[in-house]
Design a protein around this motif. Structure first.
Motif, PDB file in Angstrom:
ATOM      1  N   ASP A 273      -7.242  -6.510   1.303  1.00 43.29           N
ATOM      2  CA  ASP A 273      -6.569  -5.781   0.232  1.00 43.29           C
ATOM      3  C   ASP A 273      -6.567  -4.325   0.835  1.00 43.29           C
ATOM      4  N   SER A 274      -5.258  -3.473   0.259  1.00 43.66           N
ATOM      5  CA  SER A 274      -5.258  -2.133   0.620  1.00 43.66           C
ATOM      6  C   SER A 274      -5.543  -1.410  -0.535  1.00 43.66           C
ATOM      7  N   ASN A 275      -6.382  -0.545  -0.389  1.00 45.82           N
ATOM      8  CA  ASN A 275      -7.162   0.186  -1.636  1.00 45.82           C
ATOM      9  C   ASN A 275      -6.971   1.702  -1.611  1.00 45.82           C
TER      10      ASN A 275
ATOM     11  N   TYR B 258      -7.001   8.683  11.059  1.00 45.35           N
ATOM     12  CA  TYR B 258      -7.050   7.204  11.157  1.00 45.35           C
ATOM     13  C   TYR B 258      -8.519   6.904  11.743  1.00 45.35           C
TER      14      TYR B 258
ATOM     15  N   THR C 285     -12.826  -1.972  -5.448  1.00 41.62           N
ATOM     16  CA  THR C 285     -12.772  -3.315  -4.923  1.00 41.62           C
ATOM     17  C   THR C 285     -13.536  -4.129  -5.819  1.00 41.62           C
TER      18      THR C 285
ATOM     19  N   THR D 142      -5.560   5.555   2.079  1.00 35.94           N
ATOM     20  CA  THR D 142      -5.397   4.214   1.805  1.00 35.94           C
ATOM     21  C   THR D 142      -6.486   3.371   2.597  1.00 35.94           C
ATOM     22  N   THR D 143      -7.359   2.455   2.325  1.00 39.06           N
ATOM     23  CA  THR D 143      -8.415   1.698   3.180  1.00 39.06           C
ATOM     24  C   THR D 143      -7.915   0.188   3.068  1.00 39.06           C
ATOM     25  N   ASP D 144      -7.671  -0.266   4.245  1.00 42.14           N
ATOM     26  CA  ASP D 144      -7.550  -1.800   4.251  1.00 42.14           C
ATOM     27  C   ASP D 144      -8.783  -2.524   4.638  1.00 42.14           C
TER      28      ASP D 144
ATOM     29  N   TYR E 105      -8.867   2.767   7.860  1.00 43.32           N
ATOM     30  CA  TYR E 105      -8.339   3.787   6.697  1.00 43.32           C
ATOM     31  C   TYR E 105      -7.626   4.765   7.507  1.00 43.32           C
TER      32      TYR E 105
ATOM     33  N   THR F 245      -7.554   5.384  -1.758  1.00 42.14           N
ATOM     34  CA  THR F 245      -8.774   5.925  -1.499  1.00 42.14           C
ATOM     35  C   THR F 245      -8.836   7.621  -1.535  1.00 42.14           C
TER      36      THR F 245
END
Length: 214
Positions: free
Chosen positions: A160-162, A94, A192, A154-156, A120, A164
């Motif tokens: 948005d949550s993307n 994290y 993004t 996941t990257t916030d 992330y 990764t």
């Protein structure tokens, strides 16, 4: 003449038989058995240092993260790893950083979004490619390893949550049997549309890590 030769032949045969019956001729000479040398070697007692067998590794890290199209920022976070064996380990991470302004934001003089926090989390698999020892000076040697790592997460970012993908490499040194220090470089990739066009961002990260095995 014939009787003379017969007498000589019988005399020679009798002499040969007499010599064959003598102890020096009837037995082959026997060599003494070779002497076995017993080496007098002094054995030394070796004191082998105990190595912890804990499989879990808790890590804190700080560093720099360069988010593409944005300014580089201070990043920090934590990792928890499980060492499957001497070569492979699984690691959850994290991380968090506050993103600066993008080049387009500086150009227009306004920000596209208010929340500048990027966080992330991911799950990765690492491989100790070159385990061995590193020497510091003439009398100090520590266990070390060069490793490669990659995973998904996941990257916030910007609301948005993307999805990764990450991959990278690092170098780890163990000063003791329960502490480790490592330097690591990773690239975090996610899509993004924050700048009105959908693109894949390459976000490079360089961190200094301190770990504790338990």
């Amino acid at each position: 003449m014939e009787s003379r030769f017969r007498s000589i032949f019988l005399a020679a045969a009798g002499g040969f038989l007499t010599m064959a019956a003598m102890p020096g001729w009837s037995q082959a000479p026997q060599n003494d058995a070779p002497q076995v040398v017993q080496p007098n070697v002094e054995r030394r007692e070796l004191n082998v240092g105990a190595i912890d067998t804990e499989d879990f590794e808790l890590t804190g890290f700080i560093g720099i993260m360069s988010v593409e199209d944005f300014e580089s920022s201070f990043v920090y976070g934590a990792r928890l790893a499980y060492h499957i064996n001497e070569a492979l380990f699984a690691e959850a991470t994290y991380g968090r950083t506050d993103v600066g302004e993008s080049s387009s934001e500086k150009l227009v003089g306004s920000e596209y979004f208010d929340d500048r926090t990027l966080s992330y989390y991911d799950l990765s698999l690492g491989w100790n490619v070159l385990p061995g020892e590193s020497f510091f000076g003439q009398r100090r040697a520590y266990n070390s390893s060069f490793y490669v790592i990659g995973g998904l997460g996941t990257t916030d970012f910007a609301g948005d949550s993307n999805f990764t993908v990450n991959f990278g490499f690092g170098f780890k040194v163990l000063p003791t049997d329960y502490l480790a220090v490592r330097i690591e470089a990773r690239d975090y990739l996610f899509d993004t549309d924050i700048n009105a066009d959908n693109k894949t961002l390459n976000n490079l990260q360089l961190t200094l890590n301190a770990s504790w095995f338990f």
